[in-house]
Design an enzyme around this catalytic site. Structure first.
Site, PDB file in Angstrom:
ATOM      1  N   TYR A   1       0.861  -1.195   0.000  1.00 11.82           N
ATOM      2  CA  TYR A   1       0.000   0.000   0.000  1.00 11.82           C
ATOM      3  C   TYR A   1       0.890   1.236   0.000  1.00 11.82           C
ATOM      4  CZ  TYR A   1      -3.389   3.474   1.768  1.00 11.82           C
ATOM      5  OH  TYR A   1      -4.181   4.579   1.931  1.00 11.82           O
TER       6      TYR A   1
ATOM      7  N   LYS B   1       5.291   9.608   8.197  1.00 15.72           N
ATOM      8  CA  LYS B   1       5.138   9.130   9.585  1.00 15.72           C
ATOM      9  C   LYS B   1       6.206   9.663  10.548  1.00 15.72           C
ATOM     10  CE  LYS B   1       2.677   5.027   7.958  1.00 15.72           C
ATOM     11  NZ  LYS B   1       1.307   5.027   8.492  1.00 15.72           N
TER      12      LYS B   1
ATOM     13  N   ASP C   1       9.192   2.698  -1.099  1.00 15.51           N
ATOM     14  CA  ASP C   1       8.246   3.378  -0.219  1.00 15.51           C
ATOM     15  C   ASP C   1       8.620   3.014   1.224  1.00 15.51           C
ATOM     16  OD1 ASP C   1       4.611   3.577   0.081  1.00 15.51           O
ATOM     17  OD2 ASP C   1       6.245   4.148   1.436  1.00 15.51           O
TER      18      ASP C   1
END
Ligand code: KE4
Length: 437
Positions: free
Chosen positions: A145, A268, A240
């Protein structure tokens, strides 16, 4: 037995004005049943819900709170920043400081652009790769994702290399046809497709350690061989590292596995709990970005002083000696003991972990004669897990004051504030719950 009266009230109120009552789907507990608890506050390794129930937190806002909630230094630095204003829509020195710090820690990142979410960073990296190569097609992996960008909400089409099909309503066939989705860890299939599609491929985007189908570890040379074949055909390789960056090690998965991508997506942890994302890599590629280059990308709150100041303090604290050694050591204890407890309780669990990132999989019950692989190494393996049993485990642990990721397809995280006492409490809850399943 904890009470959830206020959470229930707040959830029913929320559902009247927010779709599904949540601002991000996984929070609704759809994968585990029951209703979400509403959080009132967090401190260190703990969060409290609005009914006063305390939890040991292994979600940590899905990774950002590696220092623990309400870290005193982060709060102090952010408070100081707030007093000077929160956003100007103009350059500030601290954005350069954060960009410099990231590029010092990530040798593959010569230049970096700050944005406001991981989705925005991944989306922009894809557009940049397409603009830089002049090619349209991209490769992603099943179960990985990268945020909710149309081109990345695409699942595998019927044939191996045929174009993808939308995995969400609202994504057009036209968009999906430029995305090829392949099985993670299957380098043979990847090479087959790249050989066939090499002249149309702009990039390959991958979570070097997938954490969105639960944690899946890359097979020995998967990342290295992926790097080799993308290098060979000048296909941009995008790591990613929104979850793995500053989590697995200061330098993320690319430090741990020694593989340098062309572009890296971050998020994050680098915002210390404030909205942030970043994408960076070779100066030659990044130079294609506006204002100097033809690939447009922009953002009102990109690099805002508050998120940047929280990120700078967080990363500086992570550069201190032994931070990762301690994080990893406490994870080892938890995971080692959990395996013993589950075996004693007669539960077949497989725990995939790396550093302070882990997922507890409830392996499928074996059909007669079926060989116990005892390995979860791709999306299909996860789909075959006992999701019902996982849900029961999650709910039992929540009742016993342990807040795990509310989905078999997610990861759990440990913070620098988790101590042995928390691990012991987690294990005693697990012992009880695993026996009850
Ligand atoms: P955000 O847009 O949510 O900041 O980041 C998207 C993203 C990109 N790349 C990776 C590897 C990610 O894991 C994410 C977002 N992670 C999820 C948790 N699996 C965020 C939680 C949520 O969606 O509510």
């Amino acid at each position: 037995m904890p009470i959830f009266i206020k959470s229930k009230q707040y959830f029913s109120q929320a559902q009247k004005v927010i779709p599904g009552g949540v601002n991000s789907p996984v929070r609704a507990f759809g994968a585990v049943g029951g209703e979400p608890v509403f959080i009132a506050k967090g401190k260190g390794a703990y969060i409290w819900d609005v009914d006063g129930n305390k939890y040991i937190d292994y979600v940590l806002s899905w990774g950002p709170m590696i220092l623990g909630h309400a870290d005193s230094l982060v709060i102090k630095e952010v408070t100081k920043t707030l007093k000077n204003g929160t956003s100007f829509g103009a350059p500030t020195k601290k954005e350069t400081d954060l960009a410099k710090l990231i590029s010092e820690i990530y040798p593959s990142i010569e230049k970096v652009r700050l944005v406001s979410s991981g989705t925005e960073a991944a989306m922009s990296a894809i557009r940049l790769a397409r603009g830089y190569t002049g090619k349209d097609k991209i490769i992603k992996f099943e179960g990985c994702y990268h945020g909710h960008f149309d081109s990345l909400l695409v699942k595998a089409g019927s044939g191996l290399a045929t174009f993808g099909v939308p995995s969400s309503a609202g994504v057009t066939k036209g968009i999906a046809q430029d995305t090829i989705t392949l099985p993670f860890n299957d380098i043979v299939k990847v090479k087959e497709v790249i050989e066939k599609e090499k002249d149309n491929l702009a990039c390959v985007i991958v979570e070097p350690v997938p954490a969105n189908m639960g944690v899946i570890l890359p097979r020995d040379n998967f990342l290295k061989e992926l790097r080799e074949i993308t290098q060979k055909y000048n296909i941009v390789l995008i790591f990613d590292e929104v979850i793995s960056g500053f989590r697995l090690a200061l330098g993320g998965a690319q430090e741990v596995f020694g593989v340098k991508p062309d572009l890296t997506v971050l998020g994050k942890i680098i915002g210390g709990g404030f909205p942030i994302g970043a994408f960076g890599g070779k100066a030659q590629i990044m130079g294609y970005l506006s204002p100097g280059g033809p690939v447009y990308q922009a953002g009102t709150l990109s690099g805002n002083p508050v998120a940047v100041s929280a990120g700078l303090v967080t990363i500086k604290k992570l550069t201190k000696k032994n931070v990762y050694r301690k994080l990893d050591a406490i994870a080892e204890i938890l995971i080692g003991e959990l395996c013993k407890i589950s075996a004693k309780a007669g539960q077949r669990i497989v725990i995939n972990h790396i550093g302070s990132l882990f997922t507890i999989f409830f392996a499928p019950t074996l059909r007669s004669g079926q060989v116990d692989k005892n390995v979860i190494s791709n999306y299909n393996d996860v789909l075959n897990c006992d999701l019902k049993k996982f849900a029961g485990f999650f709910r039992g642990m929540l009742r016993d004051g342990v807040y795990l990721a509310p989905s078999q397809f997610e990861a759990n995280f440990i913070s620098a504030k988790h101590i042995l006492k928390d691990i012991k409490n987690t294990l005693s809850a697990a012992k009880k719950v695993l026996r009850s399943l």
